[in-house]
Design a protein around this motif. Structure first.
Motif, PDB file in Angstrom:
ATOM      1  N   ASN A  70     -45.921  -5.569 -93.800  1.00 26.47           N
ATOM      2  CA  ASN A  70     -47.121  -6.306 -94.173  1.00 26.47           C
ATOM      3  C   ASN A  70     -47.252  -6.341 -95.692  1.00 26.47           C
ATOM      4  N   ALA A  71     -47.731  -7.473 -96.200  1.00 25.93           N
ATOM      5  CA  ALA A  71     -48.105  -7.586 -97.605  1.00 25.93           C
ATOM      6  C   ALA A  71     -49.606  -7.823 -97.648  1.00 25.93           C
ATOM      7  N   VAL A  72     -50.339  -6.885 -98.220  1.00 27.72           N
ATOM      8  CA  VAL A  72     -51.794  -6.982 -98.279  1.00 27.72           C
ATOM      9  C   VAL A  72     -52.178  -7.451 -99.679  1.00 27.72           C
ATOM     10  N   VAL A  73     -52.682  -8.677 -99.771  1.00 31.90           N
ATOM     11  CA  VAL A  73     -53.052  -9.301-101.046  1.00 31.90           C
ATOM     12  C   VAL A  73     -54.563  -9.205-101.209  1.00 31.90           C
ATOM     13  N   VAL A  74     -55.019  -8.586-102.290  1.00 31.76           N
ATOM     14  CA  VAL A  74     -56.445  -8.400-102.548  1.00 31.76           C
ATOM     15  C   VAL A  74     -56.857  -9.310-103.701  1.00 31.76           C
ATOM     16  N   LEU A  75     -57.885 -10.133-103.469  1.00 35.18           N
ATOM     17  CA  LEU A  75     -58.405 -11.030-104.497  1.00 35.18           C
ATOM     18  C   LEU A  75     -59.737 -10.465-104.997  1.00 35.18           C
ATOM     19  N   ASN A  76     -59.656  -9.633-106.013  1.00 34.54           N
ATOM     20  CA  ASN A  76     -60.864  -9.038-106.591  1.00 34.54           C
ATOM     21  C   ASN A  76     -61.550 -10.070-107.494  1.00 34.54           C
ATOM     22  N   ASP A  77     -62.864 -10.172-107.386  1.00 41.66           N
ATOM     23  CA  ASP A  77     -63.620 -11.088-108.244  1.00 41.66           C
ATOM     24  C   ASP A  77     -65.060 -10.598-108.341  1.00 41.66           C
ATOM     25  N   ASP A  78     -65.949 -11.433-108.903  1.00 43.85           N
ATOM     26  CA  ASP A  78     -67.334 -11.006-109.088  1.00 43.85           C
ATOM     27  C   ASP A  78     -68.041 -10.780-107.763  1.00 43.85           C
ATOM     28  N   PHE A  79     -67.664 -11.501-106.703  1.00 47.02           N
ATOM     29  CA  PHE A  79     -68.281 -11.288-105.402  1.00 47.02           C
ATOM     30  C   PHE A  79     -67.906  -9.921-104.842  1.00 47.02           C
ATOM     31  N   MET A  80     -66.659  -9.540-104.975  1.00 45.79           N
ATOM     32  CA  MET A  80     -66.236  -8.222-104.509  1.00 45.79           C
ATOM     33  C   MET A  80     -66.893  -7.127-105.352  1.00 45.79           C
ATOM     34  N   PHE A  81     -67.063  -7.391-106.646  1.00 41.79           N
ATOM     35  CA  PHE A  81     -67.704  -6.416-107.526  1.00 41.79           C
ATOM     36  C   PHE A  81     -69.163  -6.184-107.128  1.00 41.79           C
ATOM     37  N   GLU A  82     -69.844  -7.255-106.703  1.00 42.33           N
ATOM     38  CA  GLU A  82     -71.242  -7.113-106.281  1.00 42.33           C
ATOM     39  C   GLU A  82     -71.371  -6.255-105.027  1.00 42.33           C
ATOM     40  N   GLN A  83     -70.316  -6.171-104.235  1.00 40.93           N
ATOM     41  CA  GLN A  83     -70.307  -5.356-103.019  1.00 40.93           C
ATOM     42  C   GLN A  83     -69.340  -4.180-103.197  1.00 40.93           C
ATOM     43  N   ALA A  84     -69.309  -3.633-104.404  1.00 39.19           N
ATOM     44  CA  ALA A  84     -68.272  -2.681-104.795  1.00 39.19           C
ATOM     45  C   ALA A  84     -68.200  -1.466-103.891  1.00 39.19           C
ATOM     46  N   ALA A  85     -69.336  -0.886-103.527  1.00 34.57           N
ATOM     47  CA  ALA A  85     -69.320   0.342-102.725  1.00 34.57           C
ATOM     48  C   ALA A  85     -68.685   0.098-101.362  1.00 34.57           C
ATOM     49  N   ALA A  86     -69.117  -0.975-100.710  1.00 38.24           N
ATOM     50  CA  ALA A  86     -68.584  -1.270 -99.384  1.00 38.24           C
ATOM     51  C   ALA A  86     -67.094  -1.596 -99.455  1.00 38.24           C
ATOM     52  N   TRP A  87     -66.704  -2.440-100.409  1.00 38.64           N
ATOM     53  CA  TRP A  87     -65.302  -2.830-100.512  1.00 38.64           C
ATOM     54  C   TRP A  87     -64.433  -1.662-100.975  1.00 38.64           C
ATOM     55  N   ASN A  88     -64.989  -0.760-101.745  1.00 36.90           N
ATOM     56  CA  ASN A  88     -64.223   0.418-102.139  1.00 36.90           C
ATOM     57  C   ASN A  88     -63.808   1.217-100.912  1.00 36.90           C
ATOM     58  N   ASP A  89     -64.738   1.445 -99.992  1.00 38.07           N
ATOM     59  CA  ASP A  89     -64.409   2.183 -98.777  1.00 38.07           C
ATOM     60  C   ASP A  89     -63.400   1.412 -97.917  1.00 38.07           C
ATOM     61  N   TYR A  90     -63.609   0.101 -97.817  1.00 41.78           N
ATOM     62  CA  TYR A  90     -62.726  -0.729 -96.996  1.00 41.78           C
ATOM     63  C   TYR A  90     -61.287  -0.688 -97.520  1.00 41.78           C
ATOM     64  N   LEU A  91     -61.132  -0.836 -98.843  1.00 47.19           N
ATOM     65  CA  LEU A  91     -59.787  -0.834 -99.421  1.00 47.19           C
ATOM     66  C   LEU A  91     -59.164   0.556 -99.356  1.00 47.19           C
TER      67      LEU A  91
END
Length: 380
Positions: A70-91
């Motif tokens: 698998n190749a997991v491609v992450v597109l970090n941007d301002d939307f992901m930054f606004e949900q930083a805590a949740a996305w931090n756990d997910y990643l």
């Protein structure tokens, strides 16, 4: 059915730009490299963005079990930054799942164009992100798309090489005739090597890169034999002995090849073994380099197609002796070198009747017991 490779694109729900990029990635990998009879190799792309459960902003966990790699491609941007805590756990959970599977998957994160901070768990691991904020010279979405695609392609190909004995970086060899192809070839090399461009490739240009006293023919064979070749097909390319040498060396080593056609007037003689290869038509204008990233992405796409086919073929063969061809077989493949073994394996779809008759006649004359099969025919 377990895929050989899947690509998963992750982005925060609500980011229209990241969704557009994800759809662009999916479209590109829906038909990779050489197309024959309307058939091209497809790598499945899965999206992870839309919230999976009520009250959550996060998508369903990435399913890594449906592919060997698998190749997991992450597109970090301002939307992901606004949900930083949740996305931090997910990643962090995604990275843990990748680690638990061993060295079989790859994580390819792209930084935010607005320079927002990366998730804390990745920062703690000193995870290198592709710096999209540095792509300031790429002023159009199309240009940025090709650069992003190039990074994805190169990183996947590099990862697949870690599964092989020879893990050295693969050079990009630019074959050209000095008389009328040097300007185009030099533009590609200068572009790739420029510190102002974020192009993750190694290059080999010509004898000027050799050390005094080296055997230049042997060095050319070595570089071509482990590289990807872009042939700048100019008016005189097919008539130059060294160009013929470089092209046939790449074919002899079953290397990925893309023809970049800059013919302007007339080709006096077409070299027959420059056929059966993907060809891109170029019209480079002085001072314009917008054509280079698309050409590089085309070459890396063809390279990835060849890489995956070779890996799938070797797995299916399970040690059995066979001639594995990354392209449809042609007379050059049959008559060059030693007589082929009993199995000649090539990508689907099967050859058309006219091609098949010519190749089968050559096989019958040189190796009468050899079978000419596509991978699906052999697997069946």
């Amino acid at each position: 059915m377990i895929d050989y490779l899947r690509i998963h694109v992750l982005w925060a729900d609500g980011s229209v730009e990241s969704q557009r990029i994800a759809e662009m990635i999916s479209t590109h990998f829906d038909g990779l490299g050489m197309e024959r009879d309307g058939v091209a190799y497809r790598i499945p792309v899965r999206f992870s963005s839309a919230p999976w459960a009520a009250g959550s902003t996060l998508p369903k966990p990435v399913d890594l079990t449906r592919a060997a790699h698998n190749a997991v491609v992450v597109l970090n941007d301002d939307f992901m930054f606004e949900q930083a805590a949740a996305w931090n756990d997910y990643l962090a959970e995604t990275r843990a799942a990748i680690t638990a599977r061993g060295e079989v998957d790859i994580y390819i994160p792209f930084g935010s164009p607005g320079r927002e901070a990366v998730p804390a768990s990745d920062a703690a691991r000193n995870t290198q992100y592709v710096r999209r904020d540095r792509w300031t010279q790429l002023t159009t979405p199309a240009a940025r798309d090709k650069r992003l695609l190039l990074h994805v392609l190169v990183q996947i190909r590099r990862y697949l090489r870690t599964l092989k004995v020879d893990q050295r970086d693969e050079p990009l060899f630019v074959s050209h005739a000095k008389a009328d192809g040097d300007t185009t070839a030099r533009a590609i090399i200068t572009y790739v090597q420029s510190p102002d461009n974020d192009v993750p490739l190694e290059t080999f240009y010509d004898a000027m890169e050799l050390n005094p006293g080296e055997d230049f023919q042997a060095r050319f064979k070595e570089e071509i034999g482990r590289g990807t070749l872009i042939a700048i097909v100019s008016d005189v390319y097919d008539s130059r002995p060294w160009c013929v040498f470089e092209l046939t060396t790449a074919k002899r080593h079953r290397r990925p090849i893309v023809l970049a056609d800059i013919n302007s007037v007339r080709i006096s003689r077409t070299f027959p073994y420059g056929a059966n290869l993907p060809r891109v038509r170029l019209s480079p204008a002085p001072g314009d380099d917008a054509w280079i990233d698309p050409l590089l992405a085309e070459a890396m796409s063809e390279g990835l197609r060849c890489d995956i086919f070779e890996a799938q073929a070797r797995k299916a063969l399970a040690g059995a002796d066979a001639l594995v061809l990354p392209r449809p077989p042609e007379l050059f493949d049959i008559v060059d070198g030693d007589p082929p073994p009993n199995t000649i394996l090539y990508p689907d779809p099967p050859l058309g009747d006219i091609e098949a008759e010519l190749v089968q006649r050559a096989v019958a004359a040189i190796a009468p017991s050899a079978r000419l099969l596509t991978l699906s025919e052999y697997s069946a």
